[in-house]
Design an enzyme around this catalytic site. Structure first.
Site, short mmCIF file in Angstrom:
data_model
loop_
_atom_site.label_atom_id
_atom_site.label_comp_id
_atom_site.label_asym_id
_atom_site.label_seq_id
_atom_site.Cartn_x
_atom_site.Cartn_y
_atom_site.Cartn_z
N ASP A 126 0.81 -1.18 -0.04
CA ASP A 126 -0.09 -0.14 -0.06
C ASP A 126 1.01 1.19 -0.14
OD1 ASP A 126 -2.41 1.79 0.82
OD2 ASP A 126 -3.29 -0.13 0.79
N HIS A 156 -4.02 6.08 3.38
CA HIS A 156 -4.51 4.72 3.02
C HIS A 156 -3.89 3.48 3.56
CE1 HIS A 156 -6.15 1.64 -0.01
NE2 HIS A 156 -7.12 2.59 -0.16
N ASN A 247 -14.27 -0.31 -6.89
CA ASN A 247 -15.21 1.03 -6.60
C ASN A 247 -15.67 1.18 -8.21
OD1 ASN A 247 -14.24 0.62 -3.98
ND2 ASN A 247 -13.12 2.33 -4.39
N SER A 314 -11.45 -1.27 -0.65
CA SER A 314 -10.07 -1.13 0.02
C SER A 314 -10.20 -1.54 1.48
CB SER A 314 -9.30 0.04 -0.23
OG SER A 314 -8.86 0.46 -1.56
#
Length: 726
Positions: A126, A156, A247, A314
């Site tokens: 990430d 994130h 998404n 996520s």
């Protein structure tokens, strides 16, 4: 959820133009690419040979990141060791927004059973993980070019880490697997972007460091062949890879919008639901969706030692990674495929019955994990078969395998491109999409895995039949001469297939007594009086030639035996001159007669110069007076024993195997790595026989027979003792 910010469609168009005449000056500028090799090689050297620069090498997945001009790309594509080359695309982060998921996923039931993820290693590829009082980071790495720190400068990755492993303390949030070991792999920069090569490096690092689970809250609507190969190889090595489905969904759930890499069979695709167990409108849908998890307004850790609400697949992905950690702790011996099935078996089916494009198998649920439930599947794969169970060939051959899946309804489908392929020994053979490249002699197993089922094929690359030398022979074995004489010996090698070849000049020759005789390529020159043993060696086989140059002044004292041929003469002379024996009579040595144990004891005690007078009694009642001192001394030295505690067996003959054991003890002989080819030597005698061969005492009766159970003659024992004295 992260998205790839550079189109793979544009990449395909760019690669299609490689090799054409450039129309713009900037077409010759170096481009960031990923080079995928057939197998591990000196990747840097291969890239530099075409004028490129290798920026990173990923040994575990046989890939390298590089900067190449279009011309260099075209040249490198001609290399048979290169599978393909693709653009090093950029990946972006798209964090969105909300904390109710723990109870909704039934996580406390697993905690109450003692499952907290302890001992499970999770790699979070990430934007990194920032230091936070509610997180414990076990380690990590940075694959981005601008920093070696794996701290999060985007937010994130820290949020994802808290969902998995927020600490069980008195503040903040508590993660699904709060005792799991979290490893930060920083592949995304502060803008939420990453090159595919940076992500591949993260997977390579995760495999090398022995991770159990990879959490990848990233994806794109376009795929990468290199990235698929990387996750496939990680899965084949035993890792679980969990990725966000994306998404890109809509309120109606229409269309197949699952992102890559979640689409790949080796990856668990995760969708998002809200607190009411309804699919989040943004959650991608499609046939490859595997499970869903809480993903709307999830509270978790954030940069600056803060907390934040975020939404997206996520956030659902680390929920699944956390539950897999609980499963791995509950079933520590389970494979990654088995853990995946356990995860599916614990889902709560919502929406259409069975697996559907909106929820996959259902919403994840933890439990006490006893007993293991099985997933509900519609038209599940019941078996996997390969088109061949065995294949063989020579190094360099390219063979083909295909995989066919049989489904519950009886239908059969070719799944060769979708299966995960692996080789048990990649030095023997490598495999990609069913294509098996043979590399070296040996045998290995190729395994194809699809939908939890596996099939194997045995690959054999046989070596050409060996034709070793089995015996080395000379045309003469004994010479008697005087100083100044020159003798010539020829050597011949006998091969396994019966072929004979002259090897006089190729053999290695040397003399054990150069004062008596020297040798060069079979030419023996007598230098002085005495006895010399000429030894020669070729291809692991040995032979000997004895040269005797008797001193004329000693001739009157020499005993002549009528039954001693030239082969035994030096050894018999040695024993007589040493006073060890005078033969059976004035005219007969008894060279072909069996020697009894009492006489052998006398010879050996004299040769070893043992103190026979001071040795304590052996306790044997059958030893004649003439041999008593010798037997006493040999027993006291641990060299020889009796037939029983009171019987030595003085009049019994000695076998060649028994003599081997006695001589090894007496002279403390070692075999080193010598292994004889005798087929009649049991484990009891093997070490002793090997020691005699290694020390050039004997080559046996034949190349394959030592004669371990045959009784040794007086002449043979004389030769053994004589050679040990040299």
């Amino acid at each position: 959820m992260k998205s790839i910010g550079r189109s793979f469609i544009a990449l395909a168009l760019m690669l299609a133009g490689v090799g054409e005449v450039p129309v713009l000056a900037q077409a010759e500028e170096a481009q960031k690419v990923i080079v995928v090799f057939e197998e591990q090689a000196d990747m840097k050297e291969v890239i530099e040979e075409v004028g490129g620069a290798a920026t990173e090498e990923y040994a575990a997945v046989d890939m390298a990141a590089a900067e190449l001009t279009p011309a260099a790309i075209a040249e490198l594509q001609q290399d048979p060791g290169v599978l393909y080359i693709e653009e090093d695309a950029i990946v972006e982060l798209q964090g969105q927004m909300e904390d109710w998921g723990i109870a909704s996923s039934n996580i406390p039931e697993a905690w109450n059973s003692g499952f907290t993820g302890k001992g499970v290693k999770i790699s979070i590829i990430d934007s990194g993980i920032s230091p936070h009082e509610d997180l414990k980071i076990a380690g990590g790495t940075s694959t981005v070019s601008y920093t070696n720190s794996y701290a999060d400068d985007q937010g994130h990755g820290t949020h994802v880490a808290g969902i998995i492993g927020g600490l069980n303390n008195v503040y903040g949030v508590r993660g699904v697997a709060y005792d799991a070991e979290l490893y930060a792999v920083k592949a995304f920069d502060a803008k939420g972007q990453a090159y595919v090569s940076d992500m591949i490096e993260g997977i390579d690092w995760s495999v090398a460091k022995g991770m159990d689970i990879i959490n990848l809250s990233a994806g794109s609507q376009t795929g990468s062949t290199a990235f698929k190969s990387a996750v496939d190889r990680a899965y084949a090595s035993g890792l679980l890879i969990v990725a966000a489905a994306g998404n890109d969904g809509n309120s109606t759930g229409a269309g197949d919008t699952v992102d890559f890499p979640a689409r790949y069979p080796s990856v668990i695709a995760v969708g998002a639901v809200d607190r009411y167990s309804k699919r989040a409108d943004f959650s991608s849908t499609g046939s490859t969706l595997e499970v869903t998890a809480p993903g709307e307004r999830i509270l978790s850790t954030y940069t600056g030692n803060q907390y934040a609400y975020l939404s997206g697949t996520s956030m659902a992905t680390p929920y699944v990674a956390g539950v897999l950690a609980l499963i791995k702790q509950a079933y520590p011996n389970s494979t990654n495929q088995e853990a995946r099935q356990i995860l599916i078996g614990h889902t709560r089916d919502v929406g259409p019955a069975g697996r559907d494009p909106y929820y996959g198998y259902g919403i994840i649920q933890a439990s006490s994990f006893e007993p293991v439930t099985r997933p509900q599947q519609i038209n599940a794969v019941t078996s996997l078969a390969l088109n061949a169970k065995t294949l063989s060939g020579a190094p360099g051959d390219l063979l083909s395998l295909s995989a066919a899946a049989t489904y519950q309804d009886g239908s059969v489908q070719n799944v060769t491109p979708d299966a995960i392929w692996s080789s048990a020994d990649r030095t023997i053979a490598t495999v990609a999409n069913g294509k098996v490249q043979l590399n070296a002699y040996g045998s290995t197993t190729i395994t194809a895995t699809f939908s939890g089922k596996s099939a194997t094929a045995t690959i054999t690359v046989p070596q050409p039949e060996a034709n070793p030398v089995v015996k080395l022979e000379t045309d003469q074995t004994n010479f008697v001469g005087k100083p100044g004489d020159v003798f010539t010996v020829s050597a011949t090698a006998l091969f396994k297939n019966g072929q004979k070849t002259a090897v006089t000049n190729e053999a290695s020759w040397h003399s054990n007594n150069e004062e008596a005789a020297t040798v060069t390529n079979g030419k023996i020159t007598v230098r002085g009086y005495g006895i010399a043993t000429i030894m020669l060696e070729f291809a692991g086989q040995t032979a000997t030639v004895v040269v005797n140059s008797p001193n004329p002044q000693a001739a009157p004292n020499r005993i002549h035996f009528d039954d001693v041929p030239s082969f035994y003469a030096p050894a018999v002379d040695y024993l007589v001159q040493r006073g060890i024996t005078q033969g059976k009579s004035a005219a007969e040595f008894g060279v072909a007669d069996q020697i009894i144990r009492a006489d052998a004891a006398i010879w050996l005690a004299k040769e070893l110069e043992l103190d026979t007078a001071a040795a304590k009694p052996s306790g044997f009642g059958d030893v004649p007076e003439r041999a008593a001192g010798s037997v006493n001394a040999l027993k006291q030295a641990g060299i020889i024993g009796g037939k029983t505690a009171t019987r030595f067996g003085s009049s019994d003959p000695l076998s060649r195997g028994e003599v081997a054991i006695i001589l090894q003890r007496a002279y403390k002989l070692e075999s080193g790595n010598q292994r004889s080819a005798f087929t009649d030597v049991s484990t009891r005698y093997a070490e002793s026989v090997n020691a005699l061969v290694a020390n050039r005492v004997t080559d046996g009766l034949t190349p394959t027979q030592f004669g371990v159970s045959r009784n040794i003659t007086r002449g043979q024992l004389a030769v053994f003792i004589y050679r040990l004295a040299q």
